[in-house]
Design an enzyme around this catalytic site. Structure first.
Site, PDB file in Angstrom:
ATOM      1  N   HIS A  37     -16.941   2.220   6.587  1.00  0.00           N
ATOM      2  CA  HIS A  37     -17.586   3.646   5.649  1.00  0.00           C
ATOM      3  C   HIS A  37     -16.585   3.853   4.798  1.00  0.00           C
ATOM      4  CE1 HIS A  37     -19.815   3.963   9.649  1.00  0.00           C
ATOM      5  NE2 HIS A  37     -20.729   3.674   8.943  1.00  0.00           N
ATOM      6  N   ARG A 187     -21.338   0.654  16.480  1.00  0.00           N
ATOM      7  CA  ARG A 187     -21.757   0.009  17.965  1.00  0.00           C
ATOM      8  C   ARG A 187     -20.546  -0.454  18.831  1.00  0.00           C
ATOM      9  NH1 ARG A 187     -26.707  -0.723  14.863  1.00  0.00           N
ATOM     10  NH2 ARG A 187     -28.158   0.413  15.988  1.00  0.00           N
TER      11      ARG A 187
HETATM   12  P1  AMP Z   1     -24.265   2.275   9.214  1.00  0.00           P
HETATM   13  O1  AMP Z   1     -23.532   3.503   9.308  1.00  0.00           O
HETATM   14  O2  AMP Z   1     -23.837   1.244  10.138  1.00  0.00           O
HETATM   15  O3  AMP Z   1     -25.586   2.365   8.710  1.00  0.00           O
HETATM   16  O4  AMP Z   1     -23.508   1.688   7.889  1.00  0.00           O
HETATM   17  C1  AMP Z   1     -23.319   2.387   6.718  1.00  0.00           C
HETATM   18  C2  AMP Z   1     -22.975   1.347   5.641  1.00  0.00           C
HETATM   19  O5  AMP Z   1     -21.528   1.096   6.028  1.00  0.00           O
HETATM   20  C3  AMP Z   1     -23.793   0.012   5.342  1.00  0.00           C
HETATM   21  O6  AMP Z   1     -23.907  -0.071   4.126  1.00  0.00           O
HETATM   22  C4  AMP Z   1     -22.910  -0.786   6.061  1.00  0.00           C
HETATM   23  O7  AMP Z   1     -23.083  -1.948   5.689  1.00  0.00           O
HETATM   24  C5  AMP Z   1     -21.433  -0.260   5.714  1.00  0.00           C
HETATM   25  N1  AMP Z   1     -20.611  -0.886   6.897  1.00  0.00           N
HETATM   26  C6  AMP Z   1     -20.707  -0.806   8.100  1.00  0.00           C
HETATM   27  N2  AMP Z   1     -19.728  -1.402   8.702  1.00  0.00           N
HETATM   28  C7  AMP Z   1     -18.893  -1.837   7.828  1.00  0.00           C
HETATM   29  C8  AMP Z   1     -17.759  -2.813   7.780  1.00  0.00           C
HETATM   30  N3  AMP Z   1     -16.950  -3.207   8.818  1.00  0.00           N
HETATM   31  N4  AMP Z   1     -17.255  -3.051   6.504  1.00  0.00           N
HETATM   32  C9  AMP Z   1     -17.813  -2.809   5.358  1.00  0.00           C
HETATM   33  N5  AMP Z   1     -18.926  -1.773   5.401  1.00  0.00           N
HETATM   34  C10 AMP Z   1     -19.537  -1.545   6.423  1.00  0.00           C
END
Ligand code: AMP
Length: 282
Positions: A37, A187
């Protein structure tokens, strides 16, 4: 940096920035922020005068048997990380603020969502498209940032923005990994010590597949077979899917003769993790 819980507060702040002629970037997240993030926030901070991070565990994108209740949450930690990376405003609504009583309008997509995660998570992308559309309407950013980690989500959002003539630039950002290769994910916190080790089969198989492509292998069946073999050797891992799809349609392909996405979803114990590579990045 401010944390606000209501749509009106976001609108008032963005209106003020607009009056000052400032550009605005949006980073939609479900919170429990990590370096993945942070890289999105960095990118928005670099490109825009002001950055809004939404921090909302969106109930609509979880299926009935999924982890909505147990999904990790820690707004104090998120605030510190977001601020350190240049966030100006965190939007942290309660579900009732986003979905008032009688809420009954949805954004759905008939293509792109029928493959990969859409197959094992049938309501997921409807929830994603709906909440992202709402966030776009609330914040009205110039640019919005999404990780390539969720490759199908990125493709779906790009398609939605194109279909619905949304005047927001969508920026895709590279996958951020732990030192040993595991893609960062909120996760990952579910994993026991043994599962954390076992989870390395995801990034290892992604590396294996991308190296085969780099060496010129164009037969998708062979690449998938090698990746599946590697994952299956780990007793704690259970494959949901290992697929290679056309980047534009998300439909499976036999030969690597166009821009493609190799995407995997694997259960490590009860935790479902995803990883991928884009052939265009090799
Ligand atoms: P989430 O909170 O998991 O819904 O993710 C929010 C945003 O962060 C989404 O656009 C994800 O693709 C991005 N994101 C989550 N993990 C990663 C990562 N390891 N590398 C790059 N972007 C990420």
């Amino acid at each position: 940096m401010k944390i606000v819980n209501t749509i009106d507060e976001v609108r008032a702040q963005v209106k003020q920035w607009r009056a000052e002629g400032l550009s605005v970037g949006l980073v939609p997240t479900m919170g429990y922020l990590h370096e993945g993030h942070a890289s999105l926030i960095d990118a928005s901070h670099r490109d825009n005068d002001r950055t809004v991070v939404s921090d909302f565990v969106n109930p609509m994108q979880f299926g009935p048997a999924e982890d909505l209740e147990s999904y990790p949450r820690d707004i104090e930690h998120d605030a510190a990380l977001a601020e350190a990376h240049g966030c100006d405003l965190i939007f942290h609504p309660e579900p009732e603020e986003m979905y008032h009583e009688g809420f009954s309008s949805f954004v759905d997509m008939t293509v792109l969502t029928q493959e990969l995660c859409g197959l094992s998570r049938p309501v997921h992308f409807r929830g994603v498209c709906t909440v992202v559309s709402k966030l776009f309407n609330i914040v009205k950013p110039d640019r919005a940032y999404f990780g390539k980690k969720d490759a199908q989500q990125l493709a779906v959002i790009r398609h939605m923005v194109d279909d619905l003539n949304v005047d927001i630039e969508i920026i895709g950002c590279p996958i951020i990994r732990e030192a040993d290769g595991l893609a960062r994910s909120s996760r990952n916190t579910y994993l026991s010590e043994a599962e954390r080790k076992a989870a390395l089969v995801l990034s290892q198989s992604i590396k294996l597949g991308s190296e085969m492509v780099k060496k010129g292998e164009a037969d998708c069946g062979k690449i998938i077979e090698a990746m599946k073999k590697h994952i299956s050797a780990e007793p704690l891992a259970k494959i949901d899917y290992v697929k290679i799809v056309d980047l534009a349609t998300m439909q499976q392909i036999e030969k690597l003769d166009r821009p493609a996405l190799c995407a995997i979803a694997v259960f490590i114990g009860k935790t479902r993790l995803i990883d991928n590579f884009f052939t265009e990045d090799i």
